[in-house]
Structure formats: structure tokens, C-alpha cells
Design an enzyme around this catalytic site. Sequence first.
Site, short mmCIF file in Angstrom:
data_model
loop_
_atom_site.label_atom_id
_atom_site.label_comp_id
_atom_site.label_asym_id
_atom_site.label_seq_id
_atom_site.Cartn_x
_atom_site.Cartn_y
_atom_site.Cartn_z
N GLY A 12 0.85 -1.22 0.00
CA GLY A 12 0.02 -0.09 -0.12
C GLY A 12 0.78 1.42 -0.09
O GLY A 12 2.08 1.29 0.04
N ASP A 50 -3.78 -13.24 4.09
CA ASP A 50 -4.92 -12.41 4.41
C ASP A 50 -4.93 -12.17 5.85
O ASP A 50 -5.11 -13.30 6.34
CB ASP A 50 -5.91 -13.24 3.89
CG ASP A 50 -7.39 -12.71 4.01
OD1 ASP A 50 -7.52 -12.03 4.76
OD2 ASP A 50 -8.43 -13.22 3.32
N TYR A 140 -14.66 3.52 8.30
CA TYR A 140 -13.32 3.10 8.50
C TYR A 140 -12.99 4.01 9.95
O TYR A 140 -12.32 3.52 10.67
CB TYR A 140 -12.87 4.14 7.37
CG TYR A 140 -11.54 4.45 7.33
CD1 TYR A 140 -10.53 3.25 7.27
CD2 TYR A 140 -10.86 5.80 7.53
CE1 TYR A 140 -9.06 3.66 7.47
CE2 TYR A 140 -9.77 6.10 7.67
CZ TYR A 140 -8.69 4.96 7.38
OH TYR A 140 -7.31 5.29 7.47
N1 SER Z 1 -6.48 8.99 4.04
C1 SER Z 1 -7.49 8.61 4.64
C2 SER Z 1 -8.51 8.41 4.03
O1 SER Z 1 -8.64 9.57 3.20
C3 SER Z 1 -7.37 9.13 6.13
O2 SER Z 1 -6.94 8.61 7.13
O3 SER Z 1 -9.33 7.63 3.90
#
Ligand code: SER
Length: 314
Positions: A12, A50, A140
Site C-alpha cells: 500500500g 490475508d 473506517y
Molecule cells: N487518508 C485516509 C482517507 O482518506 C484518512 O486516513 O481515508
Amino acid sequence: MKDKILITGANGQLGRVLAARLRAKYGKDNVLATDIKEPDFDNYPFEFLDILNKKRFAEVIKDHKITQIYHLAAILSAKGEWAPKKTWNVNFNAVLNILALSEEVGIKRFFFPSTIAVFGKTTPRQMTPQHCPLLPETVYGISKATGEYWCNYFYKRYKLDVRSLRYPGIVGYQSLPEGGTTDYAVEIFHAAIKGEKYICFLDADTRLPMMYIEDAIRGTIELMDDRHENISIRSSYNLAAMSFTPNEIYQEIKKYYPNFEIEYKPDFRQKIAESWTESIDDSYARKDWNWNHQYDLQEMVKTMIKELRNILKT
Ligand code: SER
């Protein structure tokens, strides 16, 4: 015993850069990159992993005699809204499993990335303090806020040495981020350098906390290196460098590309951005382990353009 580090989500935006830095510091073979996709660049040693597969996770830890974990794998704020239950599973249930596993096998140090997405409408928007109300509006944000509480719990209850940062939006040239609300601040450079008009998914005046990737990686390693006694926050540290709006970064890029054009077409990510805060008070990080950012908007734009021109060969 030598430290052996495992990174999840190592392909990532942060993982790939962190893996390279940790390899330079600890030796190539002492840093194991893991991800669900094969790396499309030199990210070896590498194992498919995973994070939802606890049994496999335990095997990898054992086989590679892992002593430290940087658990970066997660689904970001915008993408997470398309699949809330899956996001909760990946961003939270997996974290709880991995914390428990780390405690069981005696992992020496654990890094958990948190985010400005833990903040919400009840949080003070300017110079957001370390300790403040959190009412995140994205799955999130909810999963990261809950993750913070569990990190704190595992430290207090089991003495697992968990350390964590609330990253702002991260801007780097090494890759395009995927699925975040702050992604525009990377995409805009690609458009400018390719000579394309940029269609921005946030409004011109949406101010968000941001950080250049070099600062984020250095801060992460400094926190993980610091002496245990200095770390007073075991949930997650506020961390800051700069705040800007799409219009402000556009104006800065225009100094290098005077013909660069932008159009604002805010989508569902606008609401997410508005639920976060504008600037962060990170005095705990500055006091406890001497955090200091090095890049402001001007310096970041200059460096991004130089590095990205190299990569895109323009
Ligand atoms: N960069 C992330 C997002 O935009 C925030 O932690 O989801």
C-alpha cells in the site's frame, strides 16, 4: 535476539515505503512484507497473507520468528462506505485477532495506524486536541476509533507494547493511494505533470490536515524506536504537519505549471471530509518523543513535482 518485522498491507501507499526504510535499518531479510496481492515492485521477502486468516497469520509469525508487527492493512474511508460490514471485518475484527495473537506469542512491539477519520462533528475542528469527543461518521473511522481503544486495552491489560499514530492525509509520489478521501492531494500531481485538467472530488475550500510521506515514515519509525517510558499515549497520537485546501495546493502547483486547470465536482467524499477536522494539536507527540515535521506545503509540492517527474519521465 535480532528483531524480525512483519508488515501487513505492505504493497500500500505507506507499506511500500515503510518496508524499504525498515529494510535499510534492520537488513533486507529481517523485514517481511505481506499483502493479499503480489507486489508489482521489489518488495521481497514477501508472503501472501490475508489478515482475516488467523491460522495462517500465526504460522507466518512462527515460521519467520517475527518480533515486531506493523499492521497497515485496511480499507480506507471512501471505499469502506461501499461495503460497511466487510470493512468492519477487515479493519476491526482482524485487528482484534492480531492483537490477541500478538499477546499470545509475545510480540515485542506492535504498530497500529489510526487516522483523522476518528474525528466527527462533535470534535473541535481547529487544533483538535488529543483527548476530545470522537463520533466518526464512516465505518473506517468507527473501526479505527474502536481499534484505538483496544490498543490501549492490550497495553494496559497485557503490557503489549502497542504504539499508534493518527495519520492525516498522506501525500507521496511512490504510489497512488486507493479509496481514501484525501487521495485528491496525490492525484492532482499526476494530472498536473501529465498536462491534464484535474477534476477534484472535494470543494475548493475544504481544509484538511495533511502530511508528506517522508515525515509520516520518519515519524512512525521514531515512535517505534523511542523509549518505552516516554510513550504516554497508548490509544493513538495526534500527528500534524500542515493543513490545506484543494485551492491552496492547486495554486502552489500552478507556480510550476501555469496552465494547469482544475474543476471542482464534489461527490460523496465531500461529506466525509466535512465530518473531519481542519487542523490538529499534536503537542503530546512533540513533547513525548520529539516529533517534528519537516515538510510544509511549499516544500512538499516542490519535492513531489521533482520526484514524480522522474517517475513519469516528463
Ligand atoms: N487518508 C485516509 C482517507 O482518506 C484518512 O486516513 O481515508
